[in-house]
Scaffold this active site. Structure first.
Site, PDB file in Angstrom:
ATOM      1  N   LYS A   7      44.358  54.623  26.951  1.00  0.00           N
ATOM      2  CA  LYS A   7      44.032  53.331  27.562  1.00  0.00           C
ATOM      3  C   LYS A   7      42.532  53.246  27.838  1.00  0.00           C
ATOM      4  O   LYS A   7      41.969  54.107  28.525  1.00  0.00           O
ATOM      5  CB  LYS A   7      44.768  53.187  28.897  1.00  0.00           C
TER       6      LYS A   7
HETATM    7  C1  E4P Z   1      50.352  49.359  33.091  1.00  0.00           C
HETATM    8  O1  E4P Z   1      49.958  49.570  31.982  1.00  0.00           O
HETATM    9  C2  E4P Z   1      49.458  48.998  34.213  1.00  0.00           C
HETATM   10  O2  E4P Z   1      48.513  49.998  34.433  1.00  0.00           O
HETATM   11  C3  E4P Z   1      50.259  48.745  35.459  1.00  0.00           C
HETATM   12  O3  E4P Z   1      51.420  48.019  35.122  1.00  0.00           O
HETATM   13  C4  E4P Z   1      49.443  48.045  36.534  1.00  0.00           C
HETATM   14  O4  E4P Z   1      50.289  47.687  37.582  1.00  0.00           O
HETATM   15  P1  E4P Z   1      49.719  47.203  39.012  1.00  0.00           P
HETATM   16  O5  E4P Z   1      48.997  45.924  38.821  1.00  0.00           O
HETATM   17  O6  E4P Z   1      50.966  47.027  39.844  1.00  0.00           O
HETATM   18  O7  E4P Z   1      48.834  48.299  39.527  1.00  0.00           O
END
Ligand code: E4P
Length: 227
Positions: free
Chosen positions: A85
């Site tokens: 990522k």
């Molecule tokens: C997934 O890829 C994201 O990092 C995650 O869903 C972010 O979630 P949040 O906005 O609840 O931290």
């Protein structure tokens, strides 16, 4: 549509994997911390082995472009099913689209993350990201209309035949999951607590209870008939 689990909790991942309803895993540094995975490389290796050949996304943790590339390469080398990522920009607003393209070209599968708009999705797709992660809950926190962004993004990606798959994350309710599914998300990444809520219905439990009680009553009547 695919479902990923948004978690670093090995037990939860294994449980939902065994139910046969998840197609991959996503994590981020906050999820790792919450789930007690402090040694990221060791934790990721365990998850990657458990879910192989399904993909697991793991995030770089720096604002520096050179370090991002180094971290991405090191993470990708931990397993053939690891997706790295990369945020679409760093915390100072420096765009990371160039890095995304560079990594993809060198064989690292990239999930362009922390995306809050259709515009960022367009740029991440053009840069060559295999996955583009829209943070639906955070978009809604700021008053944005996440289902609308999902519809326009999926239509655009498919119309122009980009390879990028749209992952909808930042799920805050079962309603968010259903809205994302209806809007056409390619993948929804769901925290374990919402998978549990999605699986359960009080009336299903009551119905099963009623059927089991009635089958016992029938057996009892049969038994009485015999005597
Ligand atoms: C997934 O890829 C994201 O990092 C995650 O869903 C972010 O979630 P949040 O906005 O609840 O931290």
């Amino acid at each position: 549509m695919k479902i990923y689990i948004d978690s670093a909790n090995l037990k939860e991942i294994e449980k939902w994997l065994n139910y046969g309803v998840i197609d991959g895993v996503t994590t981020n540094p906050s999820i790792m911390l919450k789930d007690g995975v402090y040694d990221v490389e060791a934790g990721i290796k365990k998850i990657a082995r458990l879910i192989d050949p399904l993909p697991i996304s793991v995030e770089v943790t720096t604002n520096d472009s050179k370090e991002m590339i180094e971290q991405a390469r090191r993470l990708a080398a931990l397993g053939h099913n690891i997706v790295v990522k990369i945020p679409v920009e760093n915390e100072f607003g420096v765009p990371c689209y160039g890095l995304i393209g560079q990594l993809e070209k060198s064989g690292v599968t990239v999930n362009a993350t922390a995306i809050m708009s259709f515009g960022q999705i367009i740029l991440a797709a053009k840069a060559g990201a295999s996955y583009v992660s829209l943070f639906a809950g955070r978009v809604a926190d700021e008053g944005g209309n996440s289902p609308e962004v999902i519809v326009e993004s999926v239509e655009w990606l498919e119309h122009w035949e980009y390879k990028s798959q749209l992952i909808v994350g930042s799920i805050r309710s079962v309603g968010d999951i259903l809205n994302a599914a209806t809007a056409g998300a390619h993948i929804i990444t769901i925290p374990p607590q919402y998978l549990s809520k999605m699986a359960d219905h009080k009336y299903t439990r009551e119905t099963v209870k009623e059927f089991i009680a009635d089958s016992k009553s029938a057996l009892k009547i049969m038994g009485q008939g015999k005597t």
